[in-house]
Scaffold this motif. Structure first.
Motif, PDB file in Angstrom:
ATOM      1  N   SER A 147       0.731  -1.374  -0.114  1.00 18.96           N
ATOM      2  CA  SER A 147      -0.203   0.012   0.049  1.00 18.96           C
ATOM      3  C   SER A 147       1.005   1.477  -0.115  1.00 18.96           C
ATOM      4  CB  SER A 147      -0.838   0.117   1.444  1.00 18.96           C
ATOM      5  OG  SER A 147      -1.652   1.177   1.161  1.00 18.96           O
ATOM      6  N   ALA A 148       1.896   1.423   0.540  1.00 22.66           N
ATOM      7  CA  ALA A 148       2.917   2.429   0.801  1.00 22.66           C
ATOM      8  C   ALA A 148       3.547   2.706  -0.374  1.00 22.66           C
ATOM      9  CB  ALA A 148       3.932   2.204   1.960  1.00 22.66           C
ATOM     10  N   ALA A 153      -1.280   5.744  -7.137  1.00 20.09           N
ATOM     11  CA  ALA A 153      -1.215   5.346  -8.337  1.00 20.09           C
ATOM     12  C   ALA A 153      -2.137   4.419  -8.836  1.00 20.09           C
ATOM     13  CB  ALA A 153       0.230   5.023  -8.821  1.00 20.09           C
ATOM     14  N   ASP A 154      -2.468   4.305 -10.170  1.00 18.77           N
ATOM     15  CA  ASP A 154      -3.317   3.234 -10.597  1.00 18.77           C
ATOM     16  C   ASP A 154      -2.629   1.946 -10.746  1.00 18.77           C
ATOM     17  OD1 ASP A 154      -5.398   4.854 -11.105  1.00 18.77           O
ATOM     18  OD2 ASP A 154      -5.142   5.094 -13.307  1.00 18.77           O
ATOM     19  N   TRP A 155      -1.483   2.091 -11.135  1.00 17.24           N
ATOM     20  CA  TRP A 155      -0.329   0.525 -11.280  1.00 17.24           C
ATOM     21  C   TRP A 155       0.673   0.804 -10.591  1.00 17.24           C
ATOM     22  CZ3 TRP A 155      -4.100  -2.293 -12.624  1.00 17.24           C
ATOM     23  CH2 TRP A 155      -5.118  -1.974 -13.544  1.00 17.24           C
ATOM     24  N   SER A 161       1.191  -3.655 -16.453  1.00 15.61           N
ATOM     25  CA  SER A 161       2.258  -4.668 -16.930  1.00 15.61           C
ATOM     26  C   SER A 161       1.957  -6.012 -16.609  1.00 15.61           C
ATOM     27  CB  SER A 161       3.452  -3.828 -16.548  1.00 15.61           C
ATOM     28  OG  SER A 161       3.932  -4.352 -15.207  1.00 15.61           O
ATOM     29  N   ALA A 162       2.793  -6.942 -16.928  1.00 14.84           N
ATOM     30  CA  ALA A 162       2.932  -7.998 -16.620  1.00 14.84           C
ATOM     31  C   ALA A 162       2.922  -8.209 -14.912  1.00 14.84           C
ATOM     32  CB  ALA A 162       3.692  -8.901 -17.102  1.00 14.84           C
ATOM     33  N   GLY A 163       3.742  -7.134 -14.401  1.00 15.43           N
ATOM     34  CA  GLY A 163       3.587  -7.045 -12.823  1.00 15.43           C
ATOM     35  C   GLY A 163       2.530  -6.953 -12.196  1.00 15.43           C
ATOM     36  N   ASP A 164       1.676  -6.018 -12.835  1.00 11.34           N
ATOM     37  CA  ASP A 164       0.202  -5.907 -12.236  1.00 11.34           C
ATOM     38  C   ASP A 164      -0.493  -7.074 -12.421  1.00 11.34           C
ATOM     39  OD1 ASP A 164       0.573  -2.982 -11.230  1.00 11.34           O
ATOM     40  OD2 ASP A 164       0.926  -2.761 -13.527  1.00 11.34           O
ATOM     41  N   ASP A 181     -10.375  -5.939   1.942  1.00  6.92           N
ATOM     42  CA  ASP A 181     -11.313  -5.059   2.323  1.00  6.92           C
ATOM     43  C   ASP A 181     -10.720  -3.823   3.324  1.00  6.92           C
ATOM     44  OD1 ASP A 181     -13.096  -5.943   0.528  1.00  6.92           O
ATOM     45  OD2 ASP A 181     -14.290  -7.201   1.971  1.00  6.92           O
ATOM     46  N   GLU A 182      -9.663  -4.257   4.030  1.00  4.90           N
ATOM     47  CA  GLU A 182      -9.015  -3.397   5.010  1.00  4.90           C
ATOM     48  C   GLU A 182      -8.252  -2.551   4.492  1.00  4.90           C
ATOM     49  OE1 GLU A 182      -6.953  -5.967   7.776  1.00  4.90           O
ATOM     50  OE2 GLU A 182      -8.634  -7.355   8.122  1.00  4.90           O
ATOM     51  N   TYR A 183      -7.861  -2.825   3.051  1.00  7.94           N
ATOM     52  CA  TYR A 183      -6.816  -1.796   2.443  1.00  7.94           C
ATOM     53  C   TYR A 183      -7.771  -1.449   1.204  1.00  7.94           C
ATOM     54  CZ  TYR A 183      -3.430  -4.003   5.221  1.00  7.94           C
ATOM     55  OH  TYR A 183      -2.896  -4.354   6.411  1.00  7.94           O
ATOM     56  N   PRO A 184      -8.548  -0.151   1.115  1.00 10.74           N
ATOM     57  CA  PRO A 184      -9.099   0.287   0.306  1.00 10.74           C
ATOM     58  C   PRO A 184      -8.306   0.524  -1.188  1.00 10.74           C
ATOM     59  CG  PRO A 184      -9.860   1.239   2.227  1.00 10.74           C
ATOM     60  CD  PRO A 184      -8.845   0.547   2.661  1.00 10.74           C
ATOM     61  N   ASP A 185      -7.274   1.214  -0.982  1.00  9.66           N
ATOM     62  CA  ASP A 185      -6.307   1.566  -2.161  1.00  9.66           C
ATOM     63  C   ASP A 185      -6.143   0.282  -2.830  1.00  9.66           C
ATOM     64  OD1 ASP A 185      -4.869   0.536  -0.031  1.00  9.66           O
ATOM     65  OD2 ASP A 185      -3.298   1.906  -0.625  1.00  9.66           O
ATOM     66  N   ILE A 186      -5.701  -1.063  -2.058  1.00 10.82           N
ATOM     67  CA  ILE A 186      -5.337  -2.106  -2.707  1.00 10.82           C
ATOM     68  C   ILE A 186      -6.626  -2.905  -3.421  1.00 10.82           C
ATOM     69  CG2 ILE A 186      -4.339  -4.453  -2.520  1.00 10.82           C
ATOM     70  CD1 ILE A 186      -2.523  -3.365  -0.414  1.00 10.82           C
ATOM     71  N   ALA A 187      -7.631  -2.806  -2.741  1.00  7.80           N
ATOM     72  CA  ALA A 187      -8.815  -3.130  -3.280  1.00  7.80           C
ATOM     73  C   ALA A 187      -9.399  -2.583  -4.621  1.00  7.80           C
ATOM     74  CB  ALA A 187     -10.122  -3.219  -2.126  1.00  7.80           C
ATOM     75  N   ALA A 188      -9.172  -1.389  -4.589  1.00  4.27           N
ATOM     76  CA  ALA A 188      -9.485  -0.483  -5.851  1.00  4.27           C
ATOM     77  C   ALA A 188      -8.311  -1.011  -6.892  1.00  4.27           C
ATOM     78  CB  ALA A 188      -9.409   0.831  -5.629  1.00  4.27           C
ATOM     79  N   TYR A 189      -7.067  -1.108  -6.643  1.00  7.82           N
ATOM     80  CA  TYR A 189      -6.283  -1.506  -7.660  1.00  7.82           C
ATOM     81  C   TYR A 189      -6.620  -3.033  -8.183  1.00  7.82           C
ATOM     82  CZ  TYR A 189      -1.576  -3.999  -8.562  1.00  7.82           C
ATOM     83  OH  TYR A 189      -0.767  -4.452  -9.345  1.00  7.82           O
TER      84      TYR A 189
END
Length: 217
Positions: A147-148, A153-155, A161-164, A181-189
């Motif tokens: 998350s940090a 960023a979107d990606w 990329s293949a990394g995503d 769900d505890e990490y809204p930014d990662i869930a959105a990613y």
């Protein structure tokens, strides 16, 4: 040359996109390459014909002419290198994308798989209640770090990329646990990854194969 991949004849996830052939399907959809799927039963996975393709008796495998590959990371990397669309043209950005592929399977996925094992395979063990919080804390530690780095960023590193692709595929395994769900930014990613047309095509193709039901007869 026709590309052929193997997939479970029936997957325990019932076609929810968690079986690893989805990662390969997604990569092929991203680069616009047609492919065929050869379903393999659990018994056939342990037979010599399949073991010649995958020495550990798992799926998926990838065949293209006289090339046979196993392990999703290696397969997706090959697809990215052979076809355009998954790896950046810039050499440094390309190296970073590949690094994120390794990070997904070597750093982020192991504790997530531990959680799956603790819940599904070791669920009846006497140490389960003590083990689960430890595994969940290790996952949260990795997600805090991810998350940090992701920030707003979107990606992970510029364009998708293949990394995503590999990272989103790994993180999807967390959804049933509720930790995502505890990490809204990662869930959105993750949601951005799922929203890609190529992912939707891969998911639908896998879901159609399994249809949520075990084979009969």
């Amino acid at each position: 040359m026709t590309i052929t991949i193997t997939a479970f004849e029936w997957s325990p996830d019932g076609g929810k996109g968690l079986a690893r052939d989805t990662r390969v399907r997604w990569a092929l959809e991203e680069v616009g390459q047609p492919y065929e799927v050869r379903p393999v039963s659990f018994a056939a996975m342990k037979e010599s014909a399949h073991l010649a393709l995958h020495p550990f008796g798992q799926i998926p495998t990838y065949e293209e002419g006289d090339l046979a590959l196993f392990e999703t990371g290696g397969i997706v990397l090959h697809i990215g290198e052979r076809y355009g669309g998954l790896l950046p043209d810039d050499a440094n950005a390309r190296a970073r994308a590949i690094t994120w592929m390794f990070a997904a399977v070597n750093t982020v996925e192991p504790p997530i798989l531990e959680l799956v094992i603790a819940k599904l395979i070791e669920g009846d063990k006497p140490w389960r209640a003590e083990r689960l919080p430890l595994v969940e804390d290790r996952i949260r530690g990795r997600l805090n770090q991810l998350s940090a780095r992701l920030g707003d960023a979107d990606w992970l590193d510029g364009a998708f990329s293949a990394g995503d692709l590999m990272m989103v595929s790994v993180l999807l395994r967390l959804r049933p646990s509720g930790i995502l769900d505890e990490y809204p930014d990662i869930a959105a990613y993750v949601a951005r990854g799922e929203a890609r047309p190529a992912y939707k095509r891969a998911f639908d193709a896998q879901s159609a194969l399994y249809n949520g039901k075990p084979p009969t007869g």
